[in-house]
Design a protein around this motif. Sequence first.
Motif, PDB file in Angstrom:
ATOM      1  N   UNK A 169      29.173   5.808 -23.783  1.00 47.79           N
ATOM      2  CA  UNK A 169      28.904   6.550 -22.545  1.00 47.79           C
ATOM      3  C   UNK A 169      27.406   6.570 -22.271  1.00 47.79           C
ATOM      4  N   UNK A 170      26.641   6.799 -23.323  1.00 48.56           N
ATOM      5  CA  UNK A 170      25.191   6.832 -23.174  1.00 48.56           C
ATOM      6  C   UNK A 170      24.672   5.470 -22.712  1.00 48.56           C
ATOM      7  N   UNK A 171      25.148   4.396 -23.326  1.00 48.10           N
ATOM      8  CA  UNK A 171      24.618   3.077 -23.001  1.00 48.10           C
ATOM      9  C   UNK A 171      25.045   2.622 -21.602  1.00 48.10           C
ATOM     10  N   UNK A 172      26.266   2.917 -21.208  1.00 46.83           N
ATOM     11  CA  UNK A 172      26.682   2.562 -19.853  1.00 46.83           C
ATOM     12  C   UNK A 172      25.801   3.289 -18.835  1.00 46.83           C
ATOM     13  N   UNK A 173      25.486   4.551 -19.111  1.00 44.33           N
ATOM     14  CA  UNK A 173      24.633   5.303 -18.172  1.00 44.33           C
ATOM     15  C   UNK A 173      23.251   4.664 -18.088  1.00 44.33           C
ATOM     16  N   UNK A 233      33.647   2.786 -18.881  1.00 45.77           N
ATOM     17  CA  UNK A 233      33.224   3.775 -17.884  1.00 45.77           C
ATOM     18  C   UNK A 233      32.935   5.101 -18.570  1.00 45.77           C
ATOM     19  N   UNK A 234      31.911   5.804 -18.083  1.00 48.51           N
ATOM     20  CA  UNK A 234      31.494   7.042 -18.740  1.00 48.51           C
ATOM     21  C   UNK A 234      32.627   8.071 -18.785  1.00 48.51           C
ATOM     22  N   UNK A 235      33.350   8.181 -17.679  1.00 53.47           N
ATOM     23  CA  UNK A 235      34.439   9.153 -17.625  1.00 53.47           C
ATOM     24  C   UNK A 235      35.514   8.838 -18.683  1.00 53.47           C
ATOM     25  N   UNK A 236      35.898   7.573 -18.734  1.00 55.23           N
ATOM     26  CA  UNK A 236      36.876   7.141 -19.735  1.00 55.23           C
ATOM     27  C   UNK A 236      36.415   7.540 -21.139  1.00 55.23           C
ATOM     28  N   UNK A 237      35.142   7.255 -21.447  1.00 54.79           N
ATOM     29  CA  UNK A 237      34.611   7.552 -22.785  1.00 54.79           C
ATOM     30  C   UNK A 237      34.755   9.040 -23.103  1.00 54.79           C
ATOM     31  N   UNK A 286      20.848   9.010  -7.870  1.00 51.91           N
ATOM     32  CA  UNK A 286      21.582   8.584  -9.060  1.00 51.91           C
ATOM     33  C   UNK A 286      20.754   8.783 -10.327  1.00 51.91           C
ATOM     34  N   UNK A 287      19.468   8.452 -10.260  1.00 47.07           N
ATOM     35  CA  UNK A 287      18.642   8.521 -11.459  1.00 47.07           C
ATOM     36  C   UNK A 287      18.605   9.933 -12.055  1.00 47.07           C
ATOM     37  N   UNK A 293      23.010  13.782 -17.082  1.00 44.92           N
ATOM     38  CA  UNK A 293      24.168  13.403 -17.885  1.00 44.92           C
ATOM     39  C   UNK A 293      23.753  13.093 -19.322  1.00 44.92           C
ATOM     40  N   UNK A 294      22.650  12.337 -19.448  1.00 45.85           N
ATOM     41  CA  UNK A 294      22.198  11.955 -20.791  1.00 45.85           C
ATOM     42  C   UNK A 294      21.769  13.178 -21.600  1.00 45.85           C
ATOM     43  N   UNK A 295      21.125  14.131 -20.917  1.00 46.11           N
ATOM     44  CA  UNK A 295      20.741  15.362 -21.600  1.00 46.11           C
ATOM     45  C   UNK A 295      21.979  16.110 -22.102  1.00 46.11           C
ATOM     46  N   UNK A 296      22.988  16.208 -21.219  1.00 42.68           N
ATOM     47  CA  UNK A 296      24.221  16.904 -21.611  1.00 42.68           C
ATOM     48  C   UNK A 296      24.934  16.183 -22.753  1.00 42.68           C
ATOM     49  N   UNK A 297      24.898  14.845 -22.703  1.00 42.27           N
ATOM     50  CA  UNK A 297      25.580  14.076 -23.742  1.00 42.27           C
ATOM     51  C   UNK A 297      24.874  14.269 -25.090  1.00 42.27           C
TER      52      UNK A 297
END
Lengths: 315, 491
Positions: A169-173, A233-237, A286-287, A293-297
Amino acid sequence: MLSRVADSIYWMNRQIERAENVARATETTLDLALEGTVDPGRLWNALICAFGDQAGFAARHGAADQSRVFEFLAFDAGNPNSIDRCLQAARENARTIRDLISSAMWEEINKCYLMVRAAAEAHDRGGNQREFLDEVKRASQLITGVTDATMSHGEAWHFARMGRLVERADKTSRVLDVEHFFGPVAVDGRDAVQWSAVLESASALEMYRKQYGAVSRRNVAEFLVLDRHFPRAMHFCLIKGEESLLAVTGGIKGSYSTPAEQRLGRLRAELDYAHIDEILAGAGGLHDWIDGFQTDLNATSDAIHATFFATPPGG
Amino acid sequence: MDLRAYRTDGFWDELFDEQLRPRPGAEQLVRRLASFSHGELAARQRAADKMLLTMGITFNVYGHEAGTEKIWPFDIVPRVIDAVEWERIERGLKQRIHALNCFIDDLYHRRRILHDRVVPEWLIDSAKSFRGPCAGLTPPRGVWCHITGTDLVRGGDGVMYVLEDNLRTPSGVSYVLENREVMKRTFPQLFDGQRISPVENYPEKLLAMLEYVAPSQARDPTVVVLTPGIYNSAYFEHSFLARQMGVELVQGSDLVVVDRVVHMRTTRGLERVDVIYRRIDDDFLDPRVFRPDSLVGVPGLMEAYRAGNVALVNAPGTGIADDKAVYAYVPKIIRYYLGEDAILPNVPTWVCGEEAQCAHVVEHLAEMVVKPANESGGYGLVIGPRASAAELAECRARILANPRNFVAQPMVALSRVPTVVGDTLEGRHVDLRPFILYGEEIFVLPGGLTRVALVEGSLVVNSSQGGGSKDTWVVHGPASPAEASSTTGGG
């Protein structure tokens, strides 16, 4: 299972997944460079930025070009995220849990490690970049396959899958965020090339085409962020990662009893109800959304650590 | 391939007699080897090497950079022991282990053998491996030395001698199992039609023994293997055994003692542990009782042990019977406790702690092998006939400074086994380490680990010093006609 062991299998899978993603993105960048439509310096610089260690790169290598960036991402011992370092760490973790994983898994991880070490020690180590990256990707996929086919889908396997999916998820983002570092491309046609490359970096082009046909920024973002069925996809992950988490805790989706469930559940729920147009139209675009998202992950991964791996009191 | 070019060079060869006739049990193997075409031997050896690399069968070497891993050197020509001879070795080992267990138990209780002056009291009181804190303790089921790896060597006279008793945390059994596995995969046709004792059931026997010695209150005992970690030279074996038994492999930091009960830290909180197969030396087990600087141990472990809440395998204190000076008294120990003569003889040994013997050693240093009483793995060994004058002088000085710490033995012309060199066979020296389990009964794994000195002429078989290993076959004579027809009947 032992906390230390759960920690090792979680990280072993993150490290292998990380190596695979670095290999995939590097390969795509090699493709783009061949097309010759973009300035190579900008191109290679964007790859470094996407993988988050611009300062480390600049300090040791200077200006970005193909051979330096390849060296940095594939073999650099000073880059903790290089393919070589990832595989060394993954194998070290695999050794500490050899009693837990199947022999088939161990053998594939060991073979991949030996292949990468041999490439790193070869005289002409930049010689066959494509073949090398391809082998890394294939090995990672083989390890995933062998893991699924030879290891009981119990607690350890769920920690393995969580590690893999959190990393993915992190890498796709990051791949999706590459436009931020690359800068917007105005000219028609080039835009499609760039977003096709983004899809390629996530091995997503074919599946995307089946769903959307033509390549556009909006649809690529929707696919890579919100798709529920595409495995990168991030959601899938998050959906599958949460399934594994709940399998470990015995919890129920929609409620929580540990920090890990709370963090991951909330992030998954956010994507459940997100709309791509709202994300793109948000304040920072988007950025900024990806940044959040990355912070939350990261916070989710920290919560997994605190819930399962951190030493419980008692001694 | 032509075996007529093979030379025994006056050494006892395990496969051939002096006329190059196969010894009992080796007939079929020799026939197969002779039928090899040119290049086949070398090709098989390469296949085996590749398999070991892929399987990651490694060991770590100390004194190098942390984590220096080496592939386990393996030679594909097996060492053969005839079942008739093995039966005697097995009886000898059972006798020895039985007596040593009686000895250890006696030392930590009434010390009868010392009062009866069969073993000198000063020897025990000066032994580093005697553990005062274990006095008065009786381990569960009265077993101290649960797992032993006794080193045997065959001399030029063809006699099998005991060279060392390894009763602390002997290594190598995982390689016995892996060697067999590699042989079966790379050389299946060698096994055809032979009756070779299996070794594959060792993990089951080990687990059964560990569960047998659990504290009596544990109904369904939880067994773990305790390792110092991945940089230990035998880490491969620790993880191998845990995996084969299906038990957790733990490090000291995974264990915690609460109210004199040992627990492991799991993703679901603390879980009780009943039996610890520890691969950590006594010194490092519990920083509160032994070495306070130990980072790999578990504080409070000995207290839990003393309270009878956990079994430690081997029992702390067992190392006293592993002291190389104590070794010299083992034939007397066997006679004292069992009233029998030792079936397997010792190598003649001079104990430097005894004045007269020390004088003899110092005088004949150049003919002897000198060993520190408390080391293992071949460390600190001085081979007189191969040492320089300066080395001998240094050795003499060290003995005189601390005679208790040394023993000496005549140099044994270790027997040899044909070993692959390129595409031919040459004799290389070997020893043998059988593994013995002491639980409800005493079990000896058929065969054991054959270690081979791969360097021409070398007598040092330790893996840390250029040794390799071979599969070891206990071969039974041809099946009776009735048996033969029933096994081939379906064929």
